[in-house]
Design a protein around this motif. Structure first.
Motif, mmCIF file in Angstrom:
data_model
loop_
_atom_site.group_PDB
_atom_site.id
_atom_site.type_symbol
_atom_site.label_atom_id
_atom_site.label_comp_id
_atom_site.label_asym_id
_atom_site.label_seq_id
_atom_site.Cartn_x
_atom_site.Cartn_y
_atom_site.Cartn_z
ATOM 1 N N CYS A 165 0.833 -1.212 0.000
ATOM 2 C CA CYS A 165 0.000 0.000 0.000
ATOM 3 C C CYS A 165 0.864 1.257 0.000
ATOM 4 C CB CYS A 165 -0.935 -0.009 1.212
ATOM 5 S SG CYS A 165 -2.312 -1.176 1.046
ATOM 6 N N ILE A 166 1.990 1.221 0.701
ATOM 7 C CA ILE A 166 2.910 2.365 0.677
ATOM 8 C C ILE A 166 3.439 2.564 -0.743
ATOM 9 C CG2 ILE A 166 5.185 3.165 1.423
ATOM 10 C CD1 ILE A 166 4.617 1.912 4.152
ATOM 11 N N THR A 167 3.849 1.468 -1.376
ATOM 12 C CA THR A 167 4.352 1.547 -2.750
ATOM 13 C C THR A 167 3.283 2.112 -3.682
ATOM 14 O OG1 THR A 167 5.798 -0.364 -2.406
ATOM 15 C CG2 THR A 167 5.303 0.230 -4.681
ATOM 16 N N ALA A 168 2.080 1.582 -3.576
ATOM 17 C CA ALA A 168 0.989 2.025 -4.450
ATOM 18 C C ALA A 168 0.694 3.507 -4.266
ATOM 19 C CB ALA A 168 -0.256 1.192 -4.184
ATOM 20 N N SER A 169 0.693 3.958 -3.012
ATOM 21 C CA SER A 169 0.370 5.368 -2.748
ATOM 22 C C SER A 169 1.440 6.310 -3.294
ATOM 23 C CB SER A 169 0.203 5.593 -1.242
ATOM 24 O OG SER A 169 1.436 5.398 -0.555
ATOM 25 N N LEU A 170 2.695 5.829 -3.318
ATOM 26 C CA LEU A 170 3.792 6.660 -3.809
ATOM 27 C C LEU A 170 3.955 6.590 -5.324
ATOM 28 C CD1 LEU A 170 6.494 5.868 -1.090
ATOM 29 C CD2 LEU A 170 4.948 7.838 -1.195
ATOM 30 N N MET A 171 3.359 5.565 -5.926
ATOM 31 C CA MET A 171 3.527 5.360 -7.365
ATOM 32 C C MET A 171 2.248 5.598 -8.157
ATOM 33 S SD MET A 171 6.685 4.767 -7.435
ATOM 34 C CE MET A 171 6.851 4.469 -9.185
ATOM 35 N N GLN A 172 1.245 6.246 -7.536
ATOM 36 C CA GLN A 172 0.024 6.574 -8.276
ATOM 37 C C GLN A 172 0.316 7.655 -9.311
ATOM 38 O OE1 GLN A 172 -2.554 7.376 -4.817
ATOM 39 N NE2 GLN A 172 -3.937 5.803 -5.602
ATOM 40 N N SER A 173 -0.335 7.526 -10.445
ATOM 41 C CA SER A 173 -0.146 8.495 -11.521
ATOM 42 C C SER A 173 -0.580 9.895 -11.068
ATOM 43 C CB SER A 173 -0.959 8.065 -12.744
ATOM 44 O OG SER A 173 -0.943 9.061 -13.731
ATOM 45 N N VAL A 174 0.130 10.909 -11.525
ATOM 46 C CA VAL A 174 -0.189 12.288 -11.131
ATOM 47 C C VAL A 174 -1.551 12.729 -11.659
ATOM 48 C CG1 VAL A 174 2.213 13.025 -10.898
ATOM 49 C CG2 VAL A 174 1.101 13.147 -13.135
ATOM 50 N N THR A 175 -2.050 12.026 -12.663
ATOM 51 C CA THR A 175 -3.348 12.388 -13.244
ATOM 52 C C THR A 175 -4.501 11.577 -12.646
ATOM 53 O OG1 THR A 175 -3.017 10.789 -15.055
ATOM 54 C CG2 THR A 175 -2.282 13.062 -15.426
ATOM 55 N N TYR A 176 -4.194 10.688 -11.703
ATOM 56 C CA TYR A 176 -5.241 9.843 -11.125
ATOM 57 C C TYR A 176 -6.139 10.700 -10.233
ATOM 58 C CZ TYR A 176 -7.443 5.738 -9.045
ATOM 59 O OH TYR A 176 -8.357 4.791 -8.630
ATOM 60 N N ALA A 177 -7.434 10.589 -10.424
ATOM 61 C CA ALA A 177 -8.400 11.491 -9.778
ATOM 62 C C ALA A 177 -8.362 11.412 -8.253
ATOM 63 C CB ALA A 177 -9.805 11.168 -10.288
ATOM 64 N N THR A 178 -8.253 10.209 -7.707
ATOM 65 C CA THR A 178 -8.283 10.053 -6.249
ATOM 66 C C THR A 178 -6.903 9.714 -5.701
ATOM 67 O OG1 THR A 178 -8.956 7.727 -6.531
ATOM 68 C CG2 THR A 178 -10.700 9.367 -6.231
ATOM 69 N N LYS A 179 -5.878 10.335 -6.233
ATOM 70 C CA LYS A 179 -4.504 10.123 -5.784
ATOM 71 C C LYS A 179 -4.388 10.450 -4.295
ATOM 72 C CE LYS A 179 0.204 11.780 -6.812
ATOM 73 N NZ LYS A 179 0.876 10.468 -6.829
ATOM 74 N N MET A 180 -3.785 9.566 -3.509
ATOM 75 C CA MET A 180 -3.710 9.756 -2.067
ATOM 76 C C MET A 180 -2.916 11.009 -1.705
ATOM 77 S SD MET A 180 -2.235 7.274 0.962
ATOM 78 C CE MET A 180 -3.621 6.147 1.048
ATOM 79 N N PHE A 181 -1.782 11.196 -2.380
ATOM 80 C CA PHE A 181 -0.962 12.388 -2.135
ATOM 81 C C PHE A 181 -0.948 13.225 -3.422
ATOM 82 C CE2 PHE A 181 0.950 8.991 0.532
ATOM 83 C CZ PHE A 181 0.614 9.523 1.778
ATOM 84 N N PRO A 182 -1.961 14.050 -3.628
ATOM 85 C CA PRO A 182 -2.134 14.772 -4.905
ATOM 86 C C PRO A 182 -0.984 15.704 -5.275
ATOM 87 C CG PRO A 182 -3.622 15.623 -3.213
ATOM 88 C CD PRO A 182 -3.033 14.369 -2.675
#
Length: 367
Positions: A105-122
């Motif tokens: 989950c840490i990896t996923a939150s840090l590697m979410q695309s910058v354009t993803y609508a519900t990005k954890m760390f926008p």
């Protein structure tokens, strides 16, 4: 040792064993075969299951199915290599699966695309992959260090310590996925470059008119196995680990720092769980609080099947790899046979029980 010489030595050993067998009388030969069948009962049952599954569904051993088995096995190799070290020390690690979930989950939150609508760390850009690997290694290593410290310093049983850290890590995971209003939603929308690096493919081949790709994380798992083999077999730390697992008092008298070795084994195990979480984050693609659930059960079963003994001081990385593959083959076979998922848990439990019983029987016979 020269590879040719090593092979010749093995051939000579087989010839010697055959010569010794021929000298046995009929009663001893019966005893020999009885012991052989009992000690290898699990492997025999696995082979029978593979043959039966293939007869029922020939696609079971197709190229696509074999690559799928290899891929699923590769994803579980790091956690199995890590937990194997704990078992060599006559312990176990119940926190492994939850550490995989947290690091995934840490990896996923840090590697979410910058354009993803519900990005954890926008406001956070996609981090460099080496940095993310370093972070999960650190997180997993810290949990492993805590496990090792309490086991070594206070002489607590690993079962109790890792049960406690399992609950702690799970609580931290539940809190983490609530950050920034995420409210426990699955962490998905991963950066394409990250997915390409982890589960993309640089090696593929044609089979049956279809293009079959081997995921990149298979090669990562292979590198991890090689590193772990080197640590176990070619370093002082590896020798100390087996010495502590065999007899901690004797190891201490021989000058081995038992506390340091125990802590390092658990820390290394935690780092391996972190790498498993890194792989799983991309492989799954949508990570939740249930990511990593019961992974430790599969890893423990694979280690015992592969000959890593709970009596301590016994085990090989090659055995761990074999155990992971055999266990994964069985699980894939159960799916091909359309066995109910609930029943699969029963079979998984029976495999662990039988493997541990056979392992203990071998120990008692030697003793």
């Amino acid at each position: 040792m020269n590879p040719g010489k090593a092979i010749q030595n093995k051939i000579n050993g087989v010839k010697q064993n055959f010569a010794d067998y021929k000298k046995l009388d009929s009663k001893d030969k019966k005893t020999y075969w009885k012991e052989f069948l009992l000690n290898n009962a699990l492997y025999i049952l696995l082979i029978v299951a593979i043959i039966y599954t293939y007869i029922q569904n020939s696609n079971f051993l197709s190229a696509a199915s074999i690559v799928n088995i290899i891929s699923l096995s590769a994803a579980n190799l790091p956690i199995a290599c890590g937990i194997a070290g704990c078992i060599v020390l006559t312990g176990t690690d119940l926190s492994a699966g939850r550490v995989v979930g947290l690091t995934a989950c840490i990896t996923a939150s840090l590697m979410q695309s910058v354009t993803y609508a519900t990005k954890m760390f926008p406001n956070l850009p996609v981090l460099p992959i080496p940095l993310v690997i370093l972070i999960v290694l650190l997180v997993g290593g810290i949990v492993g260090w805590v496990n090792g410290f309490f086991v070594a310093k206070f002489q607590l049983h690993p079962f109790i310590v890792t049960l406690a850290t399992q609950l702690i890590v799970y609580g931290l995971l539940l809190m983490y996925i609530m950050i920034n209003g995420n409210n426990g939603q699955p962490l998905s929308g991963l950066d394409q470059h990250f997915n390409d690096v982890v589960k993309g493919s640089v090696v593929s081949f044609n089979a049956g008119g279809a293009r079959i790709a081997i995921p990149n994380y298979v090669w990562l798992a292979a590198v991890i196995v090689i590193i772990m083999w080197f640590i176990w077999n070619k370093t002082t730390f590896g020798k100390n680990m087996f010495a502590v697992g065999s007899n901690p008092e004797a190891a201490k008298v021989s000058g081995v720092n038992v506390m340091r070795t125990t802590i390092l084994v658990h820390t290394l195990a935690g780092a391996m769980y972190g790498l498993t979480g890194f792989i799983e984050s991309s492989r799954i693609g949508s990570n939740t609080a249930n990511t990593g659930l019961n992974y430790e059960c599969d890893a423990i079963a694979a280690c015992v099947i592969g000959g890593v003994s709970f009596v301590g001081g016994t085990g090989k990385i090659s055995g761990v790899v074999l155990g992971v593959f055999l266990l994964r083959i069985i699980f894939v076979a159960l799916n091909f046979l359309s066995i109910n998922m609930n029943m699969q848990y029963v079979i998984k439990g029976l495999i662990i029980l039988v493997a541990c019983a056979i392992d203990m029987r071998k120990y008692l016979v030697r003793k």
